[in-house]
Design a protein around this motif. Structure first.
Motif, PDB file in Angstrom:
ATOM      1  N   SER A  17       0.865  -1.168   0.000  1.00  0.00           N
ATOM      2  CA  SER A  17       0.000   0.000   0.000  1.00  0.00           C
ATOM      3  C   SER A  17       0.910   1.229   0.000  1.00  0.00           C
ATOM      4  O   SER A  17       2.136   1.088   0.065  1.00  0.00           O
ATOM      5  CB  SER A  17      -0.891  -0.001   1.249  1.00  0.00           C
ATOM      6  OG  SER A  17      -1.919   0.949   1.127  1.00  0.00           O
ATOM      7  N   CYS A  38       1.377  -8.675   1.519  1.00  0.00           N
ATOM      8  CA  CYS A  38       0.272  -8.181   0.696  1.00  0.00           C
ATOM      9  C   CYS A  38      -1.066  -8.768   1.142  1.00  0.00           C
ATOM     10  O   CYS A  38      -1.211  -9.987   1.261  1.00  0.00           O
ATOM     11  CB  CYS A  38       0.566  -8.579  -0.757  1.00  0.00           C
ATOM     12  SG  CYS A  38      -0.696  -8.052  -1.912  1.00  0.00           S
ATOM     13  N   ARG A  41      -6.687  -9.575  -0.865  1.00  0.00           N
ATOM     14  CA  ARG A  41      -7.560  -8.928  -1.844  1.00  0.00           C
ATOM     15  C   ARG A  41      -6.801  -7.993  -2.798  1.00  0.00           C
ATOM     16  O   ARG A  41      -7.337  -7.575  -3.809  1.00  0.00           O
ATOM     17  CB  ARG A  41      -8.695  -8.180  -1.140  1.00  0.00           C
ATOM     18  CG  ARG A  41      -8.220  -7.007  -0.304  1.00  0.00           C
ATOM     19  CD  ARG A  41      -9.380  -6.336   0.463  1.00  0.00           C
ATOM     20  NE  ARG A  41      -8.878  -5.225   1.251  1.00  0.00           N
ATOM     21  CZ  ARG A  41      -8.802  -3.966   0.819  1.00  0.00           C
ATOM     22  NH1 ARG A  41      -9.221  -3.636  -0.374  1.00  0.00           N
ATOM     23  NH2 ARG A  41      -8.302  -3.016   1.604  1.00  0.00           N
ATOM     24  N   ARG A  42      -5.570  -7.646  -2.453  1.00  0.00           N
ATOM     25  CA  ARG A  42      -4.805  -6.779  -3.348  1.00  0.00           C
ATOM     26  C   ARG A  42      -3.798  -7.568  -4.185  1.00  0.00           C
ATOM     27  O   ARG A  42      -3.000  -6.984  -4.918  1.00  0.00           O
ATOM     28  CB  ARG A  42      -4.036  -5.713  -2.560  1.00  0.00           C
ATOM     29  CG  ARG A  42      -4.904  -4.905  -1.634  1.00  0.00           C
ATOM     30  CD  ARG A  42      -4.193  -3.633  -1.202  1.00  0.00           C
ATOM     31  NE  ARG A  42      -4.777  -3.113   0.031  1.00  0.00           N
ATOM     32  CZ  ARG A  42      -4.582  -1.893   0.495  1.00  0.00           C
ATOM     33  NH1 ARG A  42      -3.807  -1.052  -0.161  1.00  0.00           N
ATOM     34  NH2 ARG A  42      -5.146  -1.487   1.623  1.00  0.00           N
ATOM     35  N   LEU A  45      -3.557  -6.722  -7.876  1.00  0.00           N
ATOM     36  CA  LEU A  45      -2.813  -5.504  -8.240  1.00  0.00           C
ATOM     37  C   LEU A  45      -1.312  -5.763  -8.299  1.00  0.00           C
ATOM     38  O   LEU A  45      -0.647  -5.488  -9.294  1.00  0.00           O
ATOM     39  CB  LEU A  45      -3.094  -4.397  -7.216  1.00  0.00           C
ATOM     40  CG  LEU A  45      -2.269  -3.119  -7.412  1.00  0.00           C
ATOM     41  CD1 LEU A  45      -2.636  -2.434  -8.721  1.00  0.00           C
ATOM     42  CD2 LEU A  45      -2.455  -2.158  -6.239  1.00  0.00           C
ATOM     43  N   TYR A  46      -0.790  -6.308  -7.220  1.00  0.00           N
ATOM     44  CA  TYR A  46       0.671  -6.353  -7.104  1.00  0.00           C
ATOM     45  C   TYR A  46       1.315  -7.439  -7.962  1.00  0.00           C
ATOM     46  O   TYR A  46       2.497  -7.356  -8.285  1.00  0.00           O
ATOM     47  CB  TYR A  46       1.070  -6.445  -5.629  1.00  0.00           C
ATOM     48  CG  TYR A  46       0.828  -5.136  -4.894  1.00  0.00           C
ATOM     49  CD1 TYR A  46       1.672  -4.053  -5.095  1.00  0.00           C
ATOM     50  CD2 TYR A  46      -0.266  -4.965  -4.050  1.00  0.00           C
ATOM     51  CE1 TYR A  46       1.454  -2.846  -4.451  1.00  0.00           C
ATOM     52  CE2 TYR A  46      -0.503  -3.764  -3.399  1.00  0.00           C
ATOM     53  CZ  TYR A  46       0.359  -2.703  -3.600  1.00  0.00           C
ATOM     54  OH  TYR A  46       0.143  -1.508  -2.977  1.00  0.00           O
TER      55      TYR A  46
ATOM     56  N   SER C 265      -3.623   2.952  -2.404  1.00  0.00           N
ATOM     57  CA  SER C 265      -4.692   2.038  -1.980  1.00  0.00           C
ATOM     58  C   SER C 265      -5.922   2.133  -2.884  1.00  0.00           C
ATOM     59  O   SER C 265      -6.808   1.285  -2.812  1.00  0.00           O
ATOM     60  CB  SER C 265      -5.078   2.308  -0.523  1.00  0.00           C
ATOM     61  OG  SER C 265      -5.499   3.647  -0.375  1.00  0.00           O
ATOM     62  N   ASP C 268      -6.045  -0.644  -6.717  1.00  0.00           N
ATOM     63  CA  ASP C 268      -6.626  -1.961  -6.942  1.00  0.00           C
ATOM     64  C   ASP C 268      -8.001  -1.797  -7.598  1.00  0.00           C
ATOM     65  O   ASP C 268      -8.288  -2.424  -8.623  1.00  0.00           O
ATOM     66  CB  ASP C 268      -6.733  -2.721  -5.619  1.00  0.00           C
ATOM     67  CG  ASP C 268      -7.220  -4.143  -5.826  1.00  0.00           C
ATOM     68  OD1 ASP C 268      -6.566  -4.873  -6.594  1.00  0.00           O
ATOM     69  OD2 ASP C 268      -8.252  -4.515  -5.244  1.00  0.00           O
TER      70      ASP C 268
END
Lengths: 360, 360, 360
Positions: A17, A38, A41-42, A45-46, C265, C268
């Protein structure tokens, strides 16, 4: 036990984040292995970013999940140095942060001075920064009696994140109206939950510094301003429409950041403020200031800087400068983000066997 | 005697303020030795930058200090070309600037046209720029008699720096109230110290040009807007709070700059304005326009550009683009700041034995 | 007949406006020949840029001129792929655009969904974007009777370009006053020419995406906000002066763009919105989404994104990032503008013999 000063340290990690992308991209550019703790739920993204070597998935960023025994063991076994940022502070208590067994880049002990308003003010005053005047309720004017000149004040909730519940008032009546609203919503319990400051009229500026304990120099690596909702939206509504439709309340939820450069004649004082801050931290805080920090405030119409806050770690406004800033290009011949600067410092410290100077 | 056209010129210098960092960084990138005439109190700032080869310390930037005989001799002995910027104009008289014996990059004679309001307007009109209408006091409406539509005007002090003392008015009464305030503060002596213009409602834009007398082409190298206190701060206060607390006055103190790109369909006229400006200068001013200049104004709601000012030398908004701008990357395959473009022009001129075309 | 999937395709072309410079510069960087269909009056602008290999001069950008038989033949003979942008949509009918015989990068069939308000809303809802509530006239409050809370609404003209004729109202009376003004100017014929939405208070953000049908991934390549006249100018006038001089109307004429990064944040959900958009387009639109698109909206004070519009092709805000953006640098080790990303996709498609996947 905090493990550090090992020549084996070859990974840099952080929480997913805030500025994690920039930090890990910079770490990769400097040759480190990169690890992200991480939230599940993210993950989507990563996973997109190839410079992240390893994801440790956790339920959320509360301490018991993000720095559970098994996560800490994993980080330790990977010889990982952690880079703290704003999400650490908003997701965990200072005690929890301080208890993490993994070495931090920077000074973990100074984060308490950022999080506690009284300590924060003490450090700012020690650094001889101009700060806004505190106002007591008794100093507010009577309701429109005209006896004193009206003065705008801002009331802030202790410990509120992102300006939630902040309000503007200009006299006792307008203050009480809004205070009573917060009371009825249960957001405050008594007047002591608020502190009131003069509202300093000026343009917001965030100064992004890096202090190297190795060469004992402050570097200004970038400048930004925040983009906040709804306070940066109301100016697009004419006064008539604001008043007719009741647009009277502002909030300061940070949505993003936009780039700035400062008038060059202001830079000398900018550097002096940074150096005074570092030397104040040296006097007041165990281990002092190490690495990135930010001084946050406004320039008033006379070009005077009034500081509202500081952050004693990397700030999200540095995300603007993944590929370098106008200021980093004056100091470095290659793109130097704050994240990369951190990794560069770690690398130099390892190479010169001084890692204990930059981690805690 | 102005010394120039020497193949020996191998240093670039300027005063330590405004855009000095960018200018000297660009000069170094193009292979020049760099010299800074630097106020003693700013030495700490400028010593940080390795691309500055030499500092000549002076008491302050008044002519008798910054360009004393000994400073000028030193610059001369170093075969230095000077790059003029805004601090020259704010610290010295035009006569003093013109008298400096060191060659200037650009046209020293055009600075007078920037500093004198009558000459400035003449050059802008010759360039067929749209300019705001001048308003006489008699054209202001009677006090709220409703007989004419209200119209916003801005009153400016002749020769005021940075918008100090500027005010907005909408009728005779609001004008007189504020005029009387300035009178009582001693900031004006009579109504003739003010000039009044229609207030053109539009978004501010600063167009950064470079004109090469060698290839006779105009280049648009960047676009910015200023970040001014307190005028860019008041929009963050709701109308109700502004009125209740008496936030009625704006000031235009430049704190910094932020980056912009323009709608591409506006670029053709942007280039035409730049070329008209260069050709107007050729007709009116000895030696014409050489090197960097800026046209400053607003785009109104119909996309029409109304020009308020020009600068006939490098402007501080170019500091955004130390590592190139979106526009410079359309013209150059390498990072090209305005400072570097200046140095590049000097280098080309030296190589082709045409230095006299770009210095005065 | 649309010609495509030929290994001979080696030129990229577009109309001279909007983002043509960026697109052709990117095409050149990727090794393509570049062709510009250019209005005669803009020839002076585009001749300045060496990366434009060929100009086809036309009278204006109406279909009969910009895509006359001879222009289309020329483009065809040069094995040119066209990159559509906003100027196509504002200068031609959708039917005309669809009829062009030259292959388009991206999906020409989705442009109809951008141009038609009903289709647009359908696609946005299918993508589960938050959209502003529609308001009927009957839902507007009675004139200042105080019975309901005032609520700001925005009235938009169907098909209006650039916010022309948009107005803000807070009750029936303020709505009717402004509606009658538009009537008397002939800008509307009946109330049905307007649609009314709640005015969502929040900071504008434009999300610049690229979707590759080759690797089936969405990339966020940049973020910007628009700079609009006069709505971004009124906040610089104090409330008192606005009201006294009658500054009550705003317009939304796009003058330029400025750069932004978002709070990490929020990223995502930004990626999820992009992916939902792509998959909604796959379900509803023949050929789905290919290449660049943009989702446009505001973040409210709770950090919730409300989408107003989308563009199903490259947007002008990408012009900020000719040399890469903070987001492109997280994905690519070299400067990657949206224009260059398009050309890169064409090149990859040609090399892997999948050109039919990215052109229509």
């Amino acid at each position: 036990m905090v493990v550090h000063n090992s020549p084996m340290m070859n990974a840099i990690g952080t929480l997913g984040s805030h500025c994690a992308l920039q930090v890990l991209r910079g770490a990769k550019d400097e040759g480190f292995k990169t690890i992200l703790v991480c939230e599940r739920r993210r993950e989507g993204l990563y996973r997109r970013f190839r410079f992240i070597d390893r994801l440790l998935l956790v339920e959320d960023y509360r301490f018991e999940h993000s720095f559970s025994e098994s996560v800490q063991n994993e980080l330790h076994d990977n010889n990982c140095i952690l880079v703290p940022h704003g999400t650490y502070i908003s997701s965990m208590s200072i005690e929890e942060i301080e208890s993490i067994r993994i070495p931090f880049f920077g000074n973990r002990w100074i984060l308490r001075w950022e999080a506690d308003r009284a300590l924060k003010e003490r450090l700012m005053l020690e650094a001889r920064l101009n700060v806004p005047k505190s106002i007591s309720i008794d100093e507010l004017n009577g309701s429109s009696d005209g006896s004193k000149e009206a003065r705008l004040v801002i009331a802030k909730l202790h410990g509120a994140a992102g300006g939630k519940g902040y309000f503007l008032a200009w006299d006792r009546e307008s203050f009480m109206t809004q205070y009573n609203k917060l009371l009825s919503k249960g957001m405050v319990k008594s007047i002591d939950d608020l502190y009131i400051q003069e509202y300093v009229l000026g343009v917001p500026v965030y100064l992004q510094y890096f202090y190297s304990p190795l060469n004992r120099e402050v570097e200004l690596l970038g400048i930004d301003r925040r983009y906040e909702s709804n306070v940066d939206a109301i100016g697009r509504i004419p006064a008539l429409q604001q008043e007719s439709s009741g647009v009277h309340e502002v909030s300061y939820n940070v949505i993003g950041n936009s780039p700035l450069v400062l008038r060059e004649s202001l830079l000398d004082e900018v550097y002096r403020m940074g150096e005074r801050f570092v030397s104040a931290a040296e006097r007041l805080v165990k281990r002092g200031m190490i690495g990135p920090f930010c001084i946050e405030g406004v320039y008033d119409q006379d070009g005077r800087f009034i500081a509202f806050e500081f952050s004693a770690r990397i700030v999200a406004g540095t995300n603007l400068y993944v590929n370098g800033s106008p200021y980093s290009y004056l100091l470095y011949d290659e793109p130097m983000s704050m994240g990369r600067r951190i990794a560069r410092e770690v690398r130099i410290a390892i190479d010169s066997n001084e890692l204990d100077k930059v981690v805690t």
